[in-house]
Scaffold this active site. Structure first.
Site, mmCIF file in Angstrom:
data_model
loop_
_atom_site.group_PDB
_atom_site.id
_atom_site.type_symbol
_atom_site.label_atom_id
_atom_site.label_comp_id
_atom_site.label_asym_id
_atom_site.label_seq_id
_atom_site.Cartn_x
_atom_site.Cartn_y
_atom_site.Cartn_z
ATOM 1 N N HIS A 82 0.828 -1.220 0.000
ATOM 2 C CA HIS A 82 0.000 0.000 0.000
ATOM 3 C C HIS A 82 0.858 1.264 0.000
ATOM 4 O O HIS A 82 0.572 2.216 -0.718
ATOM 5 C CB HIS A 82 -0.954 0.000 1.199
ATOM 6 N N HIS A 239 -9.583 -1.483 -4.588
ATOM 7 C CA HIS A 239 -8.460 -1.950 -3.767
ATOM 8 C C HIS A 239 -7.566 -2.909 -4.544
ATOM 9 O O HIS A 239 -6.346 -2.898 -4.380
ATOM 10 C CB HIS A 239 -8.920 -2.600 -2.463
ATOM 11 N N ASP A 243 -3.490 -2.636 -5.067
ATOM 12 C CA ASP A 243 -2.507 -3.703 -4.882
ATOM 13 C C ASP A 243 -1.667 -3.935 -6.143
ATOM 14 O O ASP A 243 -0.462 -4.191 -6.058
ATOM 15 C CB ASP A 243 -3.200 -5.019 -4.478
ATOM 16 N N HIS A 266 -1.795 -10.951 -5.295
ATOM 17 C CA HIS A 266 -0.376 -10.606 -5.143
ATOM 18 C C HIS A 266 0.540 -11.536 -5.921
ATOM 19 O O HIS A 266 1.535 -11.101 -6.489
ATOM 20 C CB HIS A 266 0.014 -10.615 -3.668
ATOM 21 N N HIS A 345 29.350 -32.037 -33.431
ATOM 22 C CA HIS A 345 28.069 -31.400 -33.088
ATOM 23 C C HIS A 345 27.706 -30.392 -34.160
ATOM 24 O O HIS A 345 27.883 -29.188 -33.948
ATOM 25 C CB HIS A 345 28.190 -30.720 -31.723
#
Ligand SMILES: [Zn+2]
Length: 440
Positions: A82, A239, A243, A266, A345
């Protein structure tokens, strides 16, 4: 308040307030101090010996259950989202958040107390330009819990968010550009909301001693319980946006992009922040120097061989072309058709083995660590390689620019590096390599 949006800002003076810590229920005093340009946001634990600081950066993210916790070593700071949201949205790029406990005062569970604090301290412009992350290609993260975050290119920072509870109860949607004025009016006052079933066990275990209906809205079935009535009809989605801003602030850059979030949390927010940070590192690595200097700024082959014990056919570094500060190194390795591995290779189709690129990254990282520890009595051992990706084949005639950056160090015992191999401005391979140091 942020009158010069393209420049960095800090707070004008120190300001403080006290309140209750959510988890311990104890009194905590938070002081917000000005900090120089390019400092970023750092938390300072005034209550601990030596007053350690923790960078508010995604690399320091520790846990995301219920709240966002960051830490370095054994030091932790909980519930940072916050205050980080308020600092970021109100235009503060640099500040020290000093506390005499392991989390900020919870206030009323919204961002309001922090906005009030920032306004009390004032916001002042600094000389340095702000750092931006421009979204170039659409990015997204998805979680098993149903969270989806998509990041689209945009010339502003916008969030469009859909929140929904169990059985799509309290489904709410809101879309907005995030500016200081809009944040202060529309987002900051929105309080934390929790489901009764989720907090009941925590209350029983006494894990949220400071929690009450004064700093959270509790949803129990159809009922919405709080001391004060809802501040907005759609307070929950607001809210959620708060966040998202707080978690994305851990990227440490201003974002120019549009976040489209569905049932965010979160964990998903943090995952998007990580993806942004990774992309930013990749971009920085790709701006490789094209001219290859010799002399003071780098190390020639002879100097490389004084540091590394590797020899033909296993020396994978031709020259170090430069160091950037203490934490970054760039080296080169030219790949010719005479490399011994091309014999097998693959016959008729020479491709450099990916593991040899990892070896090259490890050798370059070792040179960086050798410079850092400044001792020859300890030797670094390669401990692990994570997130290794091979993106493009490397052929004879290619010159590999090998970048290594120290991302974490624990004293003289452990170090973590992020490494990239770049050919013609494109990342061909990357990985996170970890080393431990032992006495020779
Ligand atoms: Zn929150």
């Amino acid at each position: 308040m942020a009158s010069t949006p393209e420049l960095q800002h800090t707070v004008g003076k120190t300001a403080s307030f006290s309140g209750t810590a959510l988890h311990t229920g104890e009194k905590v005093t938070l002081k917000l101090h000005p900090a120089p340009a390019d400092h970023g946001i750092k938390f300072k634990r005034k209550d601990l010996q030596d007053e350690p600081t923790i960078d508010a950066k995604i690399e320091n993210l520790k846990t995301v259950e219920r709240a966002t916790t960051i830490g370095e070593g054994s030091v932790r700071v909980h519930t940072v989202e916050h205050i980080l949201a308020a600092l970021w949205a109100m235009g503060v790029d640099n500040a020290i958040v000093e506390m005499d406990a392991n989390e900020p005062p919870i206030g009323d569970g919204s961002g309001q107390v922090y906005v009030d604090l920032i306004k009390k301290a004032g916001v002042t412009v600094q000389e340095a330009p702000q750092k931006f992350f421009d979204v170039r290609e659409t990015m997204h993260v998805e979680s098993k819990t149903g969270a989806l975050l998509v990041l689209l290119a945009d010339d502003k920072f916008r969030i469009s968010c859909t929140q929904a509870g169990p059985n799509n109860q309290f489904a709410q949607f809101l879309s907005m550009e995030v500016t200081p004025a809009i944040f202060e009016r529309e987002i900051a006052p929105a309080r934390t909301f929790v489901y009764y079933e989720d907090v009941e066990p925590l209350m029983e275990k006494n894990l949220i001693k400071g929690g009450s209906l004064e700093n959270a809205i509790v949803v129990r079935g159809e009922a919405v319980l709080s001391k004060e009535p809802l501040r907005f009809r759609d307070e929950f989605v607001r809210h959620k946006i708060l966040d998202i801003i707080g978690d994305l602030a851990l990227v440490g850059r201003r974002i120019r992009g549009h976040v489209v979030a569905v049932k965010p949390g979160h964990a998903a927010n943090a995952e998007l922040a990580r993806a942004l940070a990774r992309e930013q590192t990749r971009r920085s690595a790709m701006s490789a120097p094209r001219a290859i200097p010799i002399g003071d700024s780098g190390l020639d082959t002879g100097e490389v061989m004084k540091i590394l014990p590797h020899r033909y056919p296993f020396l994978m570094v031709d020259r170090v072309i430069g160091f950037e500060g203490e934490n970054k190194i760039t080296a080169i390795k030219s790949i010719t058709i005479n490399e011994p591995f091309f014999q097998g290779h693959f016959p008729g189709h020479p491709v450099m083995p990916g593991v040899m690129q990892v070896e090259a990254m490890a050798q370059v990282a070792s040179i960086l660590l050798f410079k850092l520890t400044k001792t020859s009595s300890r030797v670094g051992y390669f401990m692990s390689a994570d997130e290794v990706k091979f993106r493009k084949p490397v052929f004879p005639g290619d010159t590999i620019f090998i970048h290594a950056e120290l991302t974490r160090a624990r004293g003289n015992r452990m170090a973590k590096t992020k490494c990239y191999c770049v050919v013609n401005d494109a990342v061909v391979s990357e990985g996170e390599l970890m080393f431990t140091f032992l006495e020779k």
